[in-house]
Design an enzyme around this catalytic site. Structure first.
Site, PDB file in Angstrom:
ATOM      1  CB  SER A 150      -2.436   2.118  -7.343  1.00 19.58           C
ATOM      2  OG  SER A 150      -2.008   2.754  -8.668  1.00 19.58           O
ATOM      3  CE  LYS A 151      -9.591  -0.267  -7.975  1.00 18.09           C
ATOM      4  NZ  LYS A 151      -9.881   0.141  -6.721  1.00 18.09           N
TER       5      LYS A 151
END
Ligand code: GLU
Length: 483
Positions: free
Chosen positions: A249-250
């Site tokens: 994810s980010k």
């Protein structure tokens, strides 16, 4: 085989989505099937035109061409869910008429309150199915009163088996499947309804997608059956995790495909790397070109274990692809990066010539295309010597080297790298200074840095006039400091 990639344009294409698209594309290309691109934009509040455009651009960049979809068209037009609303309504109506769906008048706040209570009491937060048992006259009356309602699917009793091509059979107890919403209170379709109607109408034979969708699959299978349609084959791809084992994810940095393009990863390297996130050719080969992928890719070698994202491996792989590029391809690929930094126009022929000569000098020093920019900037603009390199222009000896070298360079008949090298070596020898030491001030004068691409070749590319100017400037700058 008919496969599809069905992104929701609520954001940019991320690498997980790109891998899903790639696997579908590879299967379609290997088996001569069709690859359909469908934009799932039913969530109007979160979908944007920019996101659609960006997804198409990323797909094109990766070389994942689609046989049917936006821009290409096809027999199942439109390929955007917002254009297909009547098809969903029609399917919903038939399910309602056949008693396979029912109206639910529960208000969102009531549902929320009941969910909270259930969780607090340790019960399942699933919808309690209470509107199933409202008698028809009552339903009719409530509808007449204009009470808003959602349409829910009536999950039958029994079990639902997902036959997954990667994980085998997975059995779900229908009692644990919620009577999910088909149409919301405002009449818009939910993902589960739209995806099934579309996959049915677009005659999708194989649904290959991330395993985050696995909980949806039994619902969708039940829907296919309720619509008297055979379900497609399913395969759920293992999730991609970071080095810490957590879903990518980010948190692990920017995972948008566009970022990799901007940094100068090559589409072929990206495709090679993404293909190996869950699949392997033979457990050993890492560099696999697109053709080999197309002729060998299959789900039988896709594992169910999470695939680990490895930045270093991607960088290494990209460097391998850069190393294998021809000078001309590399030079052309670098032009947009020069343009972005304002070093040259993208279609500047002279600049391209210069990059053609520079390509072999910098190729091995690059992992991504943007690495070239600082390496070649001095070929395109005047450079100020880096702070820690400036002292190499100062002092009597350095100044003398610059002066002597300048003289010799002026006298050269030809200004090619061999002659330049000869001149520089002769100067060093004449002054009784080790060549490596003698070259340092020259390097700093022409490139601004202690670490430049090979010096003689760089000077050749730069040309005599520029070299002389820079040496003269260095003499001035260094001399001033001494005063
Ligand atoms: N639109 C869904 C998503 O972006 C994909 C649905 C599917 O592949 O079934 O997650």
């Amino acid at each position: 085989m008919r496969l599809r990639f069905a992104p929701s344009p609520t954001g940019y294409l991320h690498v997980g989505g790109a891998r899903t698209a790639l696997y579908n594309w590879l299967l379609a290309r290997r088996f001569g099937g069709a690859f359909v691109l469908r934009i799932e934009d039913t969530d109007i509040s979160r979908s944007t035109e920019e996101a659609i455009e960006a997804i198409l651009e990323d797909m094109r960049w990766l070389g994942l061409d689609w046989d049917e979809g936006p821009e290409t068209g096809g027999d199942h037009w439109p390929y955007r869910q917002t254009g297909r609303a009547t098809l969903y309504l029609k399917a919903a109506r038939s399910l309602l008429e056949e008693g396979k769906a029912y109206r639910c008048f529960c208000l969102p706040e009531e549902l929320e309150a009941r969910r909270e209570k259930a969780v607090a009491e340790g019960r399942s937060p699933m919808y309690d199915r209470r509107c199933r048992s409202i008698p028809p006259e009552e339903t009719h009356r409530m509808e007449q009163e204009g009470r808003p309602f959602a349409l829910r699917f009536l999950v039958p009793e029994g079990e639902t088996v997902v036959r997954d091509a990667i994980r085998g059979d997975i059995t779900f107890n229908n009692a644990e499947i919620e009577d999910f919403v088909l149409l919301r209170g405002d009449g818009t379709p939910t993902y589960n309804l739209a995806v099934v109607v579309d996959d049915r109408d677009m005659e999708i034979s194989h649904v290959v997608r991330g395993d985050d969708h696995l909980p949806n699959t039994p619902k969708q299978i039940l829907l296919y059956r309720a619509l008297d349609t055979a379900e497609p084959a399913f395969a759920h791809l293992p999730m991609i995790v970071g080095q810490d084992g957590k879903p990518l994810s980010k948190r692990h940095g920017d995972v948008a495909v566009g970022r990799f393009r901007e940094e100068g990863f090559l589409p072929d390297a990206m495709v090679n790397f993404l293909a190996l996130l869950g699949w392997s050719l033979d457990d050993a080969t890492t560099i696999i070109d697109r053709r080999t992928l197309v002729t060998n890719f299959g789900l039988e070698r896709v594992g169910s274990k999470p695939a680990v994202w490895d930045d270093d491996k991607l960088l290494w792989m990209n460097a391998q692809y850069i190393m294998a590029m021809g000078d001309e391809d590399l030079a052309r690929a670098l032009m947009p990066f020069l343009a972005r930094e304002g070093l040259a126009e993208e279609d500047d022929e002279q600049a391209l010539e210069r990059m053609l000569s520079a390509a072999p000098l910098i190729r091995e020093r690059m992992k991504v295309l943007s690495d070239a920019v600082p390496l070649v900037a001095f070929l395109f603009r005047e450079v100020e010597a880096e702070e820690e390199a400036k002292e190499l222009l100062r002092g009597e000896e350095n100044q003398a080297i610059l002066r002597e070298t300048g003289k010799r360079l002026l006298e050269l008949d030809r200004f090619d790298s061999a002659s330049i090298e000869e001149a520089l070596r002769a100067t060093a020898e004449g002054m009784g200074i080790k060549p490596r030491k003698a070259f340092q001030p020259i390097r700093v004068a022409v490139s601004g840095s202690r670490v430049s691409p090979p010096l003689f070749e760089s000077m050749h590319i730069l040309g005599r006039e520029k070299c002389m100017q820079r040496i003269a400037r260095a003499l001035e700058a260094g001399g001033e400091q001494d005063r």
